[in-house]
Structure formats: structure tokens, C-alpha cells
Design an enzyme around this catalytic site. Structure first.
Site, PDB file in Angstrom:
ATOM      1  N   GLU A  99      61.425  49.201  78.911  1.00 21.41           N
ATOM      2  CA  GLU A  99      60.877  48.063  79.659  1.00 21.41           C
ATOM      3  C   GLU A  99      59.378  47.914  79.471  1.00 21.41           C
ATOM      4  O   GLU A  99      58.864  46.812  79.300  1.00 21.41           O
ATOM      5  CB  GLU A  99      61.195  48.195  81.154  1.00 21.41           C
ATOM      6  CG  GLU A  99      62.594  47.746  81.542  1.00 21.41           C
ATOM      7  CD  GLU A  99      63.677  48.731  81.145  1.00 21.41           C
ATOM      8  OE1 GLU A  99      64.862  48.360  81.156  1.00 21.41           O
ATOM      9  OE2 GLU A  99      63.330  49.889  80.807  1.00 21.41           O
ATOM     10  N   HIS A 139      69.658  51.023  91.797  1.00 25.70           N
ATOM     11  CA  HIS A 139      69.955  49.677  91.282  1.00 25.70           C
ATOM     12  C   HIS A 139      70.023  48.641  92.408  1.00 25.70           C
ATOM     13  O   HIS A 139      70.494  47.533  92.192  1.00 25.70           O
ATOM     14  CB  HIS A 139      71.306  49.665  90.552  1.00 25.70           C
ATOM     15  CG  HIS A 139      71.399  50.620  89.411  1.00 25.70           C
ATOM     16  ND1 HIS A 139      71.573  51.970  89.594  1.00 25.70           N
ATOM     17  CD2 HIS A 139      71.329  50.418  88.081  1.00 25.70           C
ATOM     18  CE1 HIS A 139      71.613  52.561  88.409  1.00 25.70           C
ATOM     19  NE2 HIS A 139      71.466  51.649  87.476  1.00 25.70           N
TER      20      HIS A 139
END
Length: 341
Positions: free
Chosen positions: A71, A140
Site C-alpha cells: 500500500e 478488517h
């Protein structure tokens, strides 16, 4: 919906949030050749959530790019591309993973326009699913609305319906500032009615403007993302008991449309905020503070009440997860508490 025999009903069709986002990306890629999409699995696999379905086949490798699982790397590439004049759309497979790239999002994207005295705009969109899904545990399930909403230099949007999703994503791609688009994975497959106008190529939802989803007179419910639906369900339950809730869909977290909330509170004299994120320093906390500091405070007949996610990392077990996420019953309870019924 059946109109009167004399007037044909307006063309309204059911479109899922997934298809609305796909439509928005397709239209903006077509409209402006500077726009490109990058992220994990967005190209050949058609997207982890099939948001980018068909776009790689249509636009090719230069416009829709698969990236490694890094990322910080691909967010950095995207920010550099935005500084150089392109308009990247950077997908995070979940916003929890944007923490790997938060230095790029905040220090590189959000601050550059200010630090360059306005000479370097950074027209970039960071998008992907935010907040709790189902059974994916703590790493998450976090909501980042308060985190990114905290930072000057960013705009932050949080769509609920298909119309929100399409209109806000298109507005975000066209904006010259970095915009964080917080989608919700559990809404991707949900169909909403979309008018003919909302499906046109020039349809955009202005950033920074909330929408009143339901008019009411007794209490103001303010939410963003999936909890907007919960608020409407709670309003339907309460309506049977003679309580009319006004439901406000914030749509944008930053800049916050506090004027719409204030006008509603002046009318209803009661406020309940609803969000999936944690309570401390949350979106609801900010709304309550702004109401307290502003002209609507004198119209409150009771303290504002916050309905939030539980103050714990999200458990994996379904029954615990259900107890950590605001449910319709929690909103009904909060409304009755503030109305003292």
C-alpha cells in the site's frame, strides 16, 4: 411504482451500489484520459469486490493497473502521479490497509497544496471498503471516518445509497483536492432505486452537502454509510408509535454540512447521532460539539445522544460482532431515551 393512469411513472431502476461505483469509474475513465485506477486485483481479476469489472478489458494496462501488495508503494506512486498532473483513483482492498499508506495520504497528499502555497494541487481519490463487514475480525472492521475527517487538506465522503456512491465518486474524481471515499462492503450488493437523471453521465452529488432522507418533527437522526439504512428502519418502527424521525444522510464527513443538521435540530429539538465507528473522538462527538457551540444549542430540549460501535476491537464471533455494531433496536432505544418515553 404505479403512477396515475394519466402520467407515466418516471423511469426508475434498481441499481446495486457495486454497479453504481462501476458506472462512475467507467464514465470518468472515458471522460478524462488523465484518470487511471490502480490497486490490488483491480485489473485482470476485475476487482476483489468486482467494482472494476470490465474496466481493464475496456481501457487496458495503462489505465487500470494491478499492483503488488504494498500500500505504501502504490499510494506513493499515485500521489506522485497526481502531483505530476494525472488523476489517480487508488483502491485499498480495505481501509484498514490504508494505515500502511497513511504517511502518503496525510503527509504527501493532504498537506502538499498548502505547503506549496497552492501551486501543487493533488487531485487523487483513495477509495475502498471501510468499517465493519461480516466475520472479518478486528483488522478488517475499523471505521476511518473520524481519522481522515480529522485532517485538513483532505475531503472525506461516505456514501450510503447507489445514488450517493455514483454521484460522490464522480465528484471526488473531478475534485482538485485529495478525496477519501469510504465505501461499505455490506452495501456493495444492495440495490437502490436510481432515477434516469442519476444514471446520466453528468450526474454528480456535490461534496459537502447532506441529504434529508426522511422528513420528521420529533427527533433528528444523523448518520453516514450503512447506519443511514438502520436509521430509516428505526424511523419506520417509531412512526408506528407516533414518533416522527427526521433522518439525515451526511454523505460527506469533511467538510461537514452542519447547517443542515442545525436547521433540523431547530425544528425537532432533539438529536441522535448514529455511526459504526468507535465513540471516542468520533463523527457523532464532532456533530454534538458543533451543535453545542452553535445557534441550535438553545433549541435542544434534551442532551444529544450518540449511538456508536462498541469501544473494543471488533470480535470475530458473529454474536459478539452483532453486539458491537449499532442495531435498529439501539437507535429506537436512544430515541426513546432522548424523548423521555
Amino acid at each position: 411504482r404505479s403512477g396515475s393512469p394519466l402520467s407515466p411513472p418516471a423511469a426508475v431502476s434498481q441499481v446495486t451500489v457495486r454497479d453504481a461505483l462501476n458506472q462512475a469509474l467507467d464514465e470518468e475513465l472515458e471522460r478524462d484520459e488523465r484518470v487511471f485506477l490502480l490497486g490490488e486485483e483491480v485489473a485482470q481479476y476485475d476487482g476483489a469486490y468486482k467494482i472494476s469489472r470490465g474496466l481493464w478489458k475496456k481501457y487496458g494496462d495503462k489505465r487500470v493497473m494491478d499492483t503488488p501488495i504494498s500500500e505504501m508503494g502504490f499510494a506513493g506512486i499515485a500521489v506522485g502521479a497526481a502531483m505530476a498532473g494525472l488523476r489517480p483513483v487508488c483502491e485499498f482492498m480495505t481501509f484498514n490497509f490504508s494505515m500502511q499508506a497513511i504517511d502518503q495520504v496525510i503527509n504527501s497528499a493532504a498537506k502538499t497544496c498548502y505547503m506549496s502555497a497552492g501551486s501543487i494541487p493533488v487531485p487523487i481519490v483513495f477509495r475502498g471498503p471501510n468499517g465493519a463487514s461480516a466475520g472479518v475480525a478486528a483488522q478488517h472492521s475499523q471505521c476511518f471516518a473520524a481519522w481522515y475527517g480529522h485532517c485538513p487538506g483532505l475531503k472525506v465522503v461516505s456514501p450510503w445509497s447507489s445514488e450517493d456512491a455514483k454521484g460522490l465518486l464522480k465528484a471526488s474524481i473531478r475534485d482538485d483536492n485529495p478525496v477519501v471515499v469510504l465505501e461499505n462492503e455490506l452495501l456493495y450488493g444492495v440495490p437502490f432505486e436510481m432515477s434516469e437523471q442519476a444514471q446520466s453521465k453528468e450526474f454528480v452529488v456535490p461534496i459537502g452537502k447532506a441529504k434529508i432522507e426522511k422528513q420528521g418533527t420529533h427527533v433528528t437522526l444523523v448518520a453516514h454509510s450503512r447506519p443511514v439504512g438502520h436509521c430509516l428502519e428505526a424511523a419506520a418502527v417509531l412512526s408506528k408509535e407516533g414518533v416522527e424521525c427526521e433522518v439525515i444522510n451526511l454523505r460527506t464527513i469533511r467538510p461537514l454540512d452542519i447547517e443542515t443538521v442545525e436547521a433540523s435540530v431547530v425544528k425537532t429539538n432533539h438529536l441522535v447521532t448514529v455511526e459504526g465507528g468507535w465513540p471516542q473522538f468520533g463523527v457523532g462527538a464532532e456533530i454534538c460539539a458543533r451543535i453545542m457551540e452553535g445557534p441550535a444549542f438553545n433549541y435542544l430540549d434534551a442532551p444529544a445522544v450518540r449511538v456508536t460501535g462498541a469501544d473494543v476491537p471488533m470480535p470475530y464471533a458473529k454474536i459478539l460482532e452483532d453486539n458491537c455494531i449499532p442495531q435498529v433496536k439501539d437507535i429506537v432505544f436512544a430515541v426513546k431515551k432522548t424523548l423521555n418515553i
